[in-house]
Design a protein around this motif. Structure first.
Motif, PDB file in Angstrom:
ATOM      1  N   PHE A 110       0.869  -1.165   0.000  1.00 50.72           N
ATOM      2  CA  PHE A 110       0.000   0.000   0.000  1.00 50.72           C
ATOM      3  C   PHE A 110       0.915   1.226   0.000  1.00 50.72           C
ATOM      4  O   PHE A 110       1.869   1.299   0.785  1.00 50.72           O
ATOM      5  CB  PHE A 110      -0.899   0.046   1.237  1.00 50.72           C
ATOM      6  CG  PHE A 110      -2.021  -0.954   1.216  1.00 50.72           C
ATOM      7  CD1 PHE A 110      -3.034  -0.855   0.275  1.00 50.72           C
ATOM      8  CD2 PHE A 110      -2.075  -1.985   2.137  1.00 50.72           C
ATOM      9  CE1 PHE A 110      -4.078  -1.767   0.249  1.00 50.72           C
ATOM     10  CE2 PHE A 110      -3.106  -2.899   2.120  1.00 50.72           C
ATOM     11  CZ  PHE A 110      -4.111  -2.788   1.169  1.00 50.72           C
ATOM     12  N   VAL A 111       0.648   2.166  -0.863  1.00 51.93           N
ATOM     13  CA  VAL A 111       1.376   3.430  -0.893  1.00 51.93           C
ATOM     14  C   VAL A 111       0.771   4.318   0.198  1.00 51.93           C
ATOM     15  O   VAL A 111      -0.447   4.499   0.247  1.00 51.93           O
ATOM     16  CB  VAL A 111       1.252   4.112  -2.271  1.00 51.93           C
ATOM     17  CG1 VAL A 111       1.993   5.441  -2.280  1.00 51.93           C
ATOM     18  CG2 VAL A 111       1.759   3.196  -3.374  1.00 51.93           C
ATOM     19  N   LEU A 112       1.623   4.829   1.070  1.00 56.95           N
ATOM     20  CA  LEU A 112       1.173   5.658   2.179  1.00 56.95           C
ATOM     21  C   LEU A 112       1.700   7.074   2.035  1.00 56.95           C
ATOM     22  O   LEU A 112       2.768   7.300   1.462  1.00 56.95           O
ATOM     23  CB  LEU A 112       1.666   5.090   3.516  1.00 56.95           C
ATOM     24  CG  LEU A 112       1.277   3.653   3.849  1.00 56.95           C
ATOM     25  CD1 LEU A 112       1.922   3.238   5.171  1.00 56.95           C
ATOM     26  CD2 LEU A 112      -0.225   3.504   3.919  1.00 56.95           C
ATOM     27  N   LYS A 113       0.956   8.002   2.588  1.00 60.36           N
ATOM     28  CA  LYS A 113       1.399   9.395   2.632  1.00 60.36           C
ATOM     29  C   LYS A 113       1.340   9.846   4.085  1.00 60.36           C
ATOM     30  O   LYS A 113       0.331   9.648   4.759  1.00 60.36           O
ATOM     31  CB  LYS A 113       0.487  10.268   1.768  1.00 60.36           C
ATOM     32  CG  LYS A 113       0.913  11.711   1.692  1.00 60.36           C
ATOM     33  CD  LYS A 113       0.011  12.495   0.765  1.00 60.36           C
ATOM     34  CE  LYS A 113       0.434  13.952   0.755  1.00 60.36           C
ATOM     35  NZ  LYS A 113      -0.457  14.757  -0.082  1.00 60.36           N
ATOM     36  N   SER A 114       2.446  10.422   4.553  1.00 60.69           N
ATOM     37  CA  SER A 114       2.501  10.958   5.911  1.00 60.69           C
ATOM     38  C   SER A 114       3.617  11.985   5.995  1.00 60.69           C
ATOM     39  O   SER A 114       4.796  11.637   5.867  1.00 60.69           O
ATOM     40  CB  SER A 114       2.751   9.850   6.940  1.00 60.69           C
ATOM     41  OG  SER A 114       3.050  10.415   8.204  1.00 60.69           O
ATOM     42  N   GLN A 115       3.249  13.222   6.205  1.00 69.26           N
ATOM     43  CA  GLN A 115       4.269  14.270   6.341  1.00 69.26           C
ATOM     44  C   GLN A 115       5.104  14.050   7.592  1.00 69.26           C
ATOM     45  O   GLN A 115       6.312  14.292   7.589  1.00 69.26           O
ATOM     46  CB  GLN A 115       3.609  15.645   6.372  1.00 69.26           C
ATOM     47  CG  GLN A 115       2.995  16.028   5.043  1.00 69.26           C
ATOM     48  CD  GLN A 115       2.295  17.385   5.094  1.00 69.26           C
ATOM     49  OE1 GLN A 115       1.925  17.868   6.151  1.00 69.26           O
ATOM     50  NE2 GLN A 115       2.133  17.994   3.936  1.00 69.26           N
ATOM     51  N   HIS A 121       5.398   3.170   2.899  1.00 70.89           N
ATOM     52  CA  HIS A 121       4.560   2.107   2.337  1.00 70.89           C
ATOM     53  C   HIS A 121       4.328   1.033   3.389  1.00 70.89           C
ATOM     54  O   HIS A 121       5.033   0.964   4.390  1.00 70.89           O
ATOM     55  CB  HIS A 121       5.220   1.502   1.091  1.00 70.89           C
ATOM     56  CG  HIS A 121       6.493   0.769   1.382  1.00 70.89           C
ATOM     57  ND1 HIS A 121       7.701   1.429   1.553  1.00 70.89           N
ATOM     58  CD2 HIS A 121       6.751  -0.548   1.549  1.00 70.89           C
ATOM     59  CE1 HIS A 121       8.644   0.541   1.811  1.00 70.89           C
ATOM     60  NE2 HIS A 121       8.093  -0.674   1.822  1.00 70.89           N
ATOM     61  N   MET A 122       3.337   0.204   3.138  1.00 69.31           N
ATOM     62  CA  MET A 122       3.019  -0.925   4.000  1.00 69.31           C
ATOM     63  C   MET A 122       3.060  -2.177   3.129  1.00 69.31           C
ATOM     64  O   MET A 122       2.200  -2.384   2.283  1.00 69.31           O
ATOM     65  CB  MET A 122       1.625  -0.745   4.614  1.00 69.31           C
ATOM     66  CG  MET A 122       1.229  -1.838   5.584  1.00 69.31           C
ATOM     67  SD  MET A 122      -0.415  -1.540   6.281  1.00 69.31           S
ATOM     68  CE  MET A 122      -0.121  -0.063   7.244  1.00 69.31           C
ATOM     69  N   THR A 123       4.093  -2.977   3.326  1.00 72.05           N
ATOM     70  CA  THR A 123       4.284  -4.164   2.496  1.00 72.05           C
ATOM     71  C   THR A 123       3.159  -5.166   2.717  1.00 72.05           C
ATOM     72  O   THR A 123       2.805  -5.486   3.851  1.00 72.05           O
ATOM     73  CB  THR A 123       5.647  -4.823   2.784  1.00 72.05           C
ATOM     74  OG1 THR A 123       6.675  -3.879   2.467  1.00 72.05           O
ATOM     75  CG2 THR A 123       5.837  -6.094   1.974  1.00 72.05           C
TER      76      THR A 123
END
Length: 158
Positions: free
Chosen positions: A85-90, A115-117
């Motif tokens: 899963f592609v993650l976004k977190s500043q 990301h979360m494998t």
């Protein structure tokens, strides 16, 4: 045995344990068993001298992390495909930068990609699964703890 220490954030994701069955993964397509512990690596490459108790004092509160699942992706490597899963977190991106610039970190990936494998698949076997993974775009998730993995493989939670 790991070559380096690694700081991760652990998540509790409803239905994660059924993900393999849900997307119909064939064991023959996997390089190793699917992960049962959803997490996002914040920083990989710590030397063995790093003290995770010190990290626990300088890392921001878990309440400051808001991750958003933006997509499903794949890192294509010569020997495997890493579906994630592609993650976004500043906050995670900023923390990664601070840790790399503060500690003795061996950078193995020059650009941090939160990301979360989901799983490690044999090379070129991932495409059929990418289409099967359904998720709610822009789903917000929050970690429930930090996990530091020592180069020895032992773990420290905070």
């Amino acid at each position: 045995m790991l070559d380096y220490g690694c700081l991760m954030l652990d998540f509790q994701i409803k239905g994660w344990s059924n993900l393999k069955q849900y997307i119909g993964v064939c064991d023959d397509d996997l390089v190793k068993p699917m992960l049962q512990d959803p997490h996002c690596t914040v920083c990989h490459g710590f030397s063995s001298e790093v003290d995770p108790e010190y990290l626990s004092k300088i890392c921001p509160s878990l309440g400051l992390f808001d991750f958003v699942i933006t997509d499903v992706g794949c890192f294509k490597n010569e020997d495997s495909d890493v579906v994630h899963f592609v993650l976004k977190s500043q906050t995670a991106t900023a923390l990664n930068s601070v840790l790399i610039n503060t500690f003795n970190v061996t950078v193995t990936h020059p650009e941090y990609t939160p990301h979360m494998t989901i799983g490690f698949f044999k090379a070129n076997c991932s495409d059929k699964y990418l289409k099967k993974i359904k998720y709610q775009k822009n789903t917000k998730i929050r970690p429930y703890r930090y996990r530091y993995s020592y180069p020895s493989g032992n773990e420290y939670y905070f």
